[in-house]
Design a protein around this motif. Structure first.
Motif, PDB file in Angstrom:
ATOM      1  N   THR A  99      36.026 -21.473  64.564  1.00  0.00           N
ATOM      2  CA  THR A  99      36.326 -22.845  64.222  1.00  0.00           C
ATOM      3  C   THR A  99      36.283 -23.422  62.152  1.00  0.00           C
ATOM      4  N   ASN A 100      36.351 -21.794  61.677  1.00  0.00           N
ATOM      5  CA  ASN A 100      36.416 -21.773  60.404  1.00  0.00           C
ATOM      6  C   ASN A 100      37.870 -21.093  60.110  1.00  0.00           C
ATOM      7  N   TYR A 101      38.683 -20.562  61.082  1.00  0.00           N
ATOM      8  CA  TYR A 101      40.499 -20.674  60.276  1.00  0.00           C
ATOM      9  C   TYR A 101      40.593 -21.566  60.711  1.00  0.00           C
ATOM     10  N   VAL A 102      40.441 -22.747  61.690  1.00  0.00           N
ATOM     11  CA  VAL A 102      41.182 -23.471  62.242  1.00  0.00           C
ATOM     12  C   VAL A 102      41.621 -24.816  61.764  1.00  0.00           C
ATOM     13  N   ASP A 103      39.974 -24.779  61.208  1.00  0.00           N
ATOM     14  CA  ASP A 103      39.019 -25.404  59.740  1.00  0.00           C
ATOM     15  C   ASP A 103      40.319 -25.344  58.294  1.00  0.00           C
ATOM     16  N   ASN A 104      40.683 -24.232  58.184  1.00  0.00           N
ATOM     17  CA  ASN A 104      40.717 -23.648  56.978  1.00  0.00           C
ATOM     18  C   ASN A 104      41.945 -22.938  56.774  1.00  0.00           C
ATOM     19  N   TYR A 105      42.395 -22.280  57.768  1.00  0.00           N
ATOM     20  CA  TYR A 105      44.241 -21.609  57.587  1.00  0.00           C
ATOM     21  C   TYR A 105      45.041 -22.104  58.763  1.00  0.00           C
ATOM     22  N   ASP A 107      47.831 -22.705  60.345  1.00  0.00           N
ATOM     23  CA  ASP A 107      49.178 -24.014  60.296  1.00  0.00           C
ATOM     24  C   ASP A 107      49.291 -25.509  60.586  1.00  0.00           C
ATOM     25  N   GLU A 108      48.900 -26.571  59.558  1.00  0.00           N
ATOM     26  CA  GLU A 108      48.990 -27.971  59.915  1.00  0.00           C
ATOM     27  C   GLU A 108      49.915 -28.601  61.756  1.00  0.00           C
ATOM     28  N   ASN A 109      50.790 -28.205  61.451  1.00  0.00           N
ATOM     29  CA  ASN A 109      51.356 -28.298  62.867  1.00  0.00           C
ATOM     30  C   ASN A 109      51.567 -27.521  63.594  1.00  0.00           C
ATOM     31  N   ALA A 110      49.961 -26.517  64.032  1.00  0.00           N
ATOM     32  CA  ALA A 110      49.767 -26.294  65.158  1.00  0.00           C
ATOM     33  C   ALA A 110      48.267 -26.749  65.519  1.00  0.00           C
ATOM     34  N   TYR A 111      47.506 -26.844  66.320  1.00  0.00           N
ATOM     35  CA  TYR A 111      46.738 -27.738  67.130  1.00  0.00           C
ATOM     36  C   TYR A 111      45.463 -27.191  67.342  1.00  0.00           C
ATOM     37  N   ASP A 112      45.682 -26.034  68.203  1.00  0.00           N
ATOM     38  CA  ASP A 112      44.062 -25.011  68.039  1.00  0.00           C
ATOM     39  C   ASP A 112      44.001 -23.918  68.212  1.00  0.00           C
ATOM     40  N   LEU A 113      42.951 -22.768  67.897  1.00  0.00           N
ATOM     41  CA  LEU A 113      43.464 -21.136  67.965  1.00  0.00           C
ATOM     42  C   LEU A 113      41.836 -20.713  68.920  1.00  0.00           C
ATOM     43  N   TYR A 114      42.357 -20.614  70.358  1.00  0.00           N
ATOM     44  CA  TYR A 114      41.091 -20.224  70.636  1.00  0.00           C
ATOM     45  C   TYR A 114      41.628 -18.954  72.473  1.00  0.00           C
ATOM     46  N   TYR A 115      40.184 -18.306  72.730  1.00  0.00           N
ATOM     47  CA  TYR A 115      39.981 -17.405  73.294  1.00  0.00           C
ATOM     48  C   TYR A 115      39.847 -17.746  74.607  1.00  0.00           C
ATOM     49  N   THR A 116      40.671 -17.085  75.643  1.00  0.00           N
ATOM     50  CA  THR A 116      40.081 -17.288  77.156  1.00  0.00           C
ATOM     51  C   THR A 116      39.761 -16.227  77.602  1.00  0.00           C
ATOM     52  N   GLY A 125      38.961 -23.446  68.504  1.00  0.00           N
ATOM     53  CA  GLY A 125      38.196 -23.177  67.557  1.00  0.00           C
ATOM     54  C   GLY A 125      38.292 -24.532  66.508  1.00  0.00           C
ATOM     55  N   ALA A 126      39.208 -25.648  68.153  1.00  0.00           N
ATOM     56  CA  ALA A 126      39.098 -27.086  67.643  1.00  0.00           C
ATOM     57  C   ALA A 126      37.697 -27.452  68.429  1.00  0.00           C
ATOM     58  N   GLY A 127      36.630 -26.820  69.139  1.00  0.00           N
ATOM     59  CA  GLY A 127      35.509 -27.548  68.977  1.00  0.00           C
ATOM     60  C   GLY A 127      35.428 -27.840  70.991  1.00  0.00           C
ATOM     61  N   PHE A 128      36.532 -27.324  71.766  1.00  0.00           N
ATOM     62  CA  PHE A 128      36.513 -27.608  73.265  1.00  0.00           C
ATOM     63  C   PHE A 128      35.576 -26.273  74.128  1.00  0.00           C
ATOM     64  N   ASP A 129      35.389 -27.419  74.636  1.00  0.00           N
ATOM     65  CA  ASP A 129      34.193 -26.675  75.380  1.00  0.00           C
ATOM     66  C   ASP A 129      34.477 -27.139  76.728  1.00  0.00           C
ATOM     67  N   ASN A 130      34.649 -25.591  77.223  1.00  0.00           N
ATOM     68  CA  ASN A 130      35.570 -26.227  79.069  1.00  0.00           C
ATOM     69  C   ASN A 130      34.420 -26.019  79.912  1.00  0.00           C
ATOM     70  N   LEU A 131      33.591 -25.837  79.721  1.00  0.00           N
ATOM     71  CA  LEU A 131      31.801 -25.590  80.170  1.00  0.00           C
ATOM     72  C   LEU A 131      31.732 -27.037  80.521  1.00  0.00           C
ATOM     73  N   ALA A 132      31.664 -27.427  79.365  1.00  0.00           N
ATOM     74  CA  ALA A 132      31.505 -29.076  79.635  1.00  0.00           C
ATOM     75  C   ALA A 132      31.868 -30.247  79.540  1.00  0.00           C
ATOM     76  N   GLU A 133      32.655 -29.791  78.942  1.00  0.00           N
ATOM     77  CA  GLU A 133      33.841 -31.063  79.577  1.00  0.00           C
ATOM     78  C   GLU A 133      34.732 -31.573  80.869  1.00  0.00           C
ATOM     79  N   ARG A 134      35.089 -29.591  81.093  1.00  0.00           N
ATOM     80  CA  ARG A 134      36.373 -29.716  82.405  1.00  0.00           C
ATOM     81  C   ARG A 134      35.898 -28.322  83.923  1.00  0.00           C
TER      82      ARG A 134
END
Length: 210
Positions: A99-105, A107-116, A125-134
């Protein structure tokens, strides 16, 4: 006698008028042909210049996009390397870090950095919670996951609709190995519109049909 002379003079004058008229017509015709030829030459020259300019602009923009994608790849690979060094897969730790990396570091043209991971848990990092939302979606069946776990290279996915934003995105993904074991995949998402926006910046001449 005078009548004959007048008639002959009139005929001579008419011949001269016809000669001048024909000369003018021929001159005008030649001018039209010359103008048409000049236009075609100029049009070809303009078209050639326009095409050359378009190619140059497109090649320049393509190189810029390649550099940009190389930077996104470097970002992804550096984050994978950090995970492999830290060996910390704690959910709360990774969520806070990404979350800190997405918010502060990121690239503005990228949307999300995440681990699966292999348990189908996404730490975004963008806040998506797949267990709750999908909870119905198995993200391990996505190409960015399946293709990444079978190679040590960074994988570029084809475009697909993101389940969180419903936007068309493409992804760069790379597997994470800790102590020789594949634990999951790190992904960076990029909106396809970003590429369209980049190429829309190409300035073409006003007379270009490219």
């Amino acid at each position: 006698m005078f009548s004959i002379y007048k008639k002959a003079k009139t005929q001579t004058l008419q011949k001269e008028i016809r000669s001048v008229f024909f000369a003018l017509m021929i001159t005008l015709f030649c001018m039209i042909i010359l103008a048409e030829a000049s236009y075609k030459v100029s049009a070809r020259a303009i078209d050639t210049l326009s095409t050359s300019y378009y190619r140059l602009e497109t090649q320049t923009m393509t190189e810029q996009v390649k550099v940009w994608l190389a930077n996104e790849k470097a970002t992804l690979e550096s984050q994978v390397a950090k995970m492999e060094i830290d060996k910390n897969l704690d959910y709360d730790y990774l969520r806070a870090y990404l979350t800190n990396y997405v918010d502060n570091y990121l690239d503005e043209n990228a949307y999300d950095l995440y681990y699966t991971d292999y348990n189908n848990i996404i730490i975004s990092g963008a806040g998506f919670d797949n267990l709750a939302e999908r909870p119905d979606m198995d993200y391990r069946e996505r190409n960015w996951f399946k293709d990444a776990v079978i190679t040590d290279d960074t994988v570029y996915s084809t475009a697909y609709r993101d389940t969180d934003t419903l936007e068309i995105v493409f992804s760069l993904s790379k597997r994470v190995k800790i102590d020789g074991e594949i634990t999951g995949v790190m992904i960076v998402d990029i909106f396809v519109d970003t590429l369209f926006d980049m190429f829309s910046q190409v300035n073409l001449p006003g007379n270009s049909y490219a």
